[in-house]
Motif scaffolding. Structure first.
Motif, short mmCIF file in Angstrom:
data_model
loop_
_atom_site.label_atom_id
_atom_site.label_comp_id
_atom_site.label_asym_id
_atom_site.label_seq_id
_atom_site.Cartn_x
_atom_site.Cartn_y
_atom_site.Cartn_z
N THR A 10 25.36 14.72 10.85
CA THR A 10 24.59 15.96 10.93
C THR A 10 25.38 17.10 10.28
O THR A 10 24.82 17.89 9.52
N ASP A 11 26.67 17.16 10.58
CA ASP A 11 27.52 18.20 9.98
C ASP A 11 27.56 18.06 8.46
O ASP A 11 27.51 19.04 7.73
N ALA A 12 27.65 16.81 7.99
CA ALA A 12 27.70 16.57 6.54
C ALA A 12 26.41 17.04 5.88
O ALA A 12 26.44 17.66 4.81
N TYR A 13 25.27 16.77 6.52
CA TYR A 13 23.98 17.19 5.96
C TYR A 13 23.89 18.72 5.92
O TYR A 13 23.47 19.31 4.93
N ARG A 14 24.29 19.34 7.03
CA ARG A 14 24.23 20.82 7.09
C ARG A 14 25.12 21.44 6.02
O ARG A 14 24.73 22.40 5.34
N GLU A 15 26.31 20.89 5.86
CA GLU A 15 27.26 21.44 4.89
C GLU A 15 26.73 21.26 3.46
O GLU A 15 26.81 22.18 2.64
N CYS A 16 26.19 20.10 3.20
CA CYS A 16 25.65 19.83 1.86
C CYS A 16 24.49 20.78 1.57
O CYS A 16 24.40 21.37 0.49
N ARG A 17 23.62 20.95 2.55
CA ARG A 17 22.47 21.85 2.37
C ARG A 17 22.95 23.29 2.16
O ARG A 17 22.42 24.00 1.29
N ARG A 18 23.94 23.69 2.94
CA ARG A 18 24.47 25.05 2.80
C ARG A 18 25.00 25.26 1.38
O ARG A 18 24.71 26.27 0.74
N GLN A 19 25.75 24.30 0.89
CA GLN A 19 26.32 24.43 -0.46
C GLN A 19 25.22 24.54 -1.52
O GLN A 19 25.30 25.37 -2.43
N LEU A 20 24.19 23.70 -1.39
CA LEU A 20 23.10 23.71 -2.39
C LEU A 20 22.30 25.01 -2.34
O LEU A 20 21.90 25.54 -3.38
N LEU A 21 22.09 25.54 -1.12
CA LEU A 21 21.35 26.81 -0.98
C LEU A 21 22.21 27.97 -1.48
O LEU A 21 21.72 28.84 -2.21
N ASP A 22 23.49 27.97 -1.11
CA ASP A 22 24.39 29.06 -1.55
C ASP A 22 24.51 29.09 -3.07
O ASP A 22 24.60 30.16 -3.67
N ALA A 23 24.54 27.91 -3.67
CA ALA A 23 24.67 27.84 -5.13
C ALA A 23 23.35 28.17 -5.83
O ALA A 23 23.30 28.29 -7.05
N GLY A 24 22.27 28.26 -5.04
CA GLY A 24 20.96 28.57 -5.62
C GLY A 24 20.30 27.39 -6.30
O GLY A 24 19.30 27.54 -7.00
N VAL A 25 20.85 26.21 -6.09
CA VAL A 25 20.23 25.00 -6.68
C VAL A 25 18.90 24.73 -5.97
O VAL A 25 17.88 24.47 -6.60
N LEU A 26 18.93 24.82 -4.64
CA LEU A 26 17.71 24.72 -3.84
C LEU A 26 17.40 26.11 -3.27
O LEU A 26 18.32 26.89 -2.99
N ILE A 27 16.11 26.36 -3.09
CA ILE A 27 15.69 27.63 -2.50
C ILE A 27 14.90 27.29 -1.23
O ILE A 27 13.95 26.51 -1.28
N SER A 28 15.33 27.88 -0.11
CA SER A 28 14.72 27.54 1.17
C SER A 28 13.25 27.97 1.23
O SER A 28 12.88 29.03 0.74
N MET A 29 12.43 27.13 1.82
CA MET A 29 11.04 27.50 2.09
C MET A 29 10.78 27.45 3.60
O MET A 29 9.65 27.26 4.04
N LYS A 30 11.83 27.63 4.38
CA LYS A 30 11.79 27.80 5.83
C LYS A 30 11.51 26.53 6.62
O LYS A 30 11.60 26.54 7.85
N VAL A 31 11.11 25.48 5.97
CA VAL A 31 10.78 24.24 6.68
C VAL A 31 11.76 23.16 6.24
O VAL A 31 12.02 23.02 5.04
N ASP A 32 12.31 22.41 7.21
CA ASP A 32 13.21 21.31 6.85
C ASP A 32 12.49 20.35 5.91
O ASP A 32 11.36 19.93 6.17
N GLY A 33 13.14 20.01 4.82
CA GLY A 33 12.56 19.04 3.89
C GLY A 33 11.67 19.65 2.84
O GLY A 33 11.03 18.92 2.07
#
Lengths: 309, 88
Positions: A10-33
């Motif tokens: 779970t920590d690994a997933y959260r960290e990976c998602r944080r990195q991708l969002l911070d880098a602007g590679v992914l843009i959050s749409m408020k819903v998981d997935g």
């Protein structure tokens, strides 16, 4: 899996998602997935697809493009609802009159369940890029069978904190319809081709026998049968976690399941067999960013050359 | 110990009835032996799930995860053997 291992994952997933969002590679749409994608992310997907297309050109596959929704009746002829009821997406809309509309709005304003006023439409979300193909293929194939190039967004309701487990994502598929031998030959060829193309872009994938995430306790039987018959391979690599690699492509042999369901016959009158390779395009792009870094300018020259970046 | 000693003739008949229902196509009842390979007789993966649920309901048991594999449902005798283990 132990609790500690689950927490670590779970920590690994959260960290990976944080990195991708911070880098602007992914843009959050408020819903998981559910995410929007950056320009560089889209460019990587486009370039990877072009590489796949260039390498596949000599096979002269028929190109067909289906939308992300498909005929409900066709969907119900498949066994998706038996095997994956928890992943399906059914499209509903409002078909009532003014009084029904007022009831819907009243329920919404009171914070009640307004969806009771909705009715199922004639369509379902497409769960795999090749699903809409089979209902169009009813009839008798030529002796050489068919090779079809497909690509679409597909939907699977599995909201997750794992950024690689999206609810809607693109699959690029090459599907073979024909005899059992033709289908198995197709799968063997594309397993090698998939591995080669992914290695070419610096993704050293591992080939593993796999199973689909069938629903419930009975699903364990389905999964056991699928593995026992070696019907599914996945090409996996670490995206968020090295402990639990992510499948970024899969090669499946469906036996004569779709041929039987949709009366697709070989030239000698038998039910056609089918096989496919599916590239998970978002997952491949995520694997590339997590492996080579968030700035494509700094990716290894060999990878940039392969992708023509 | 054979499966027949674990499960009596009535139970074997009950399993046979359920199997015939779940295979869902006409097969010669007499040719369905306790050791017949049900998969080669046309028992599909999906029908195996139906078979599992029907057996659980009829015998008021729940197959544990360790028994949820193809081997359990390969034949009437293998099913009977598992029922026997769960009933003991």
């Amino acid at each position: 899996m132990s609790c500690i291992a689950t927490e670590t994952l779970t920590d690994a997933y959260r960290e990976c998602r944080r990195q991708l969002l911070d880098a602007g590679v992914l843009i959050s749409m408020k819903v998981d997935g559910l995410y929007a994608f950056s320009g560089p992310f889209e460019e990587v997907i486009e370039r990877f697809e072009q590489l796949v297309t260039r390498r596949a050109r000599r096979h002269r596959a028929e190109v067909m493009r289906f939308p992300s929704i498909m005929c409900r009746d066709d969907y119900l002829r498949m066994t998706h609802i038996e095997n994956f009821p928890d992943l399906l997406g059914s499209v509903h809309s409002f078909t009532g009159k003014e009084r029904d509309h007022a009831r819907l709005l009243g329920a919404r304003s009171r914070g009640e369940d307004w969806t009771q006023e909705l009715c199922p439409t004639q369509v379902m979300m497409t769960p795999a890029a090749c699903y809409p193909l089979y209902p169009t293929a009813t009839g008798t194939l030529e002796e050489e069978g068919r090779l079809v190039d497909l690509r679409s967004f597909v939907f699977r309701h599995e909201p997750s904190i794992d950024p690689a487990r999206m609810m809607i994502f693109r699959q690029r598929e090459f599907v073979r319809l024909g005899t059992a031998e033709q289908a198995l030959e197709h799968r063997a060829f594309w397993l090698d081709e998939g591995e080669e193309v992914l290695n070419l872009v610096g993704l050293p994938v591992e080939r593993v026998v796999a199973n689909d995430p069938f629903f419930g306790r009975g699903g364990r039987l389905m999964a056991d049968a699928q593995r026992d018959q070696v019907l599914k391979y996945e090409l996996t690599i670490a995206v968020a976690s090295g402990d639990k690699p992510t499948a970024i492509a899969s090669c499946n042999y469906h036996q004569d399941h779709f041929g039987h369901t949709f009366d697709i016959l070989t030239h000698d009158g038998r039910f056609a067999h089918s096989a496919c390779i599916g590239y998970g395009l978002e997952r491949i792009a995520l694997a590339l960013f997590m492996t080579h870094g968030f700035d494509t300018d700094h990716w290894p020259t060999s990878v940039k050359n392969a992708l023509d970046l | 110990m054979t499966s027949s000693t674990l499960t009596g003739p009535v139970e074997m008949d009950a399993i046979k009835e359920i199997v015939l229902e779940q295979i869902g196509r006409t097969i010669d009842r007499d040719s369905l032996q306790e050791q017949s390979d049900l998969y080669s007789l046309g028992l599909t993966s999906l029908a195996t799930v139906g078979l599992m649920l029907a057996i659980e309901e009829r015998f008021d048991i729940e197959f544990p995860e360790s028994m949820l594999g193809r081997a359990t449902f390969r034949s009437i005798s293998s099913i009977a053997e598992c029922i026997g283990k769960l009933s003991n």
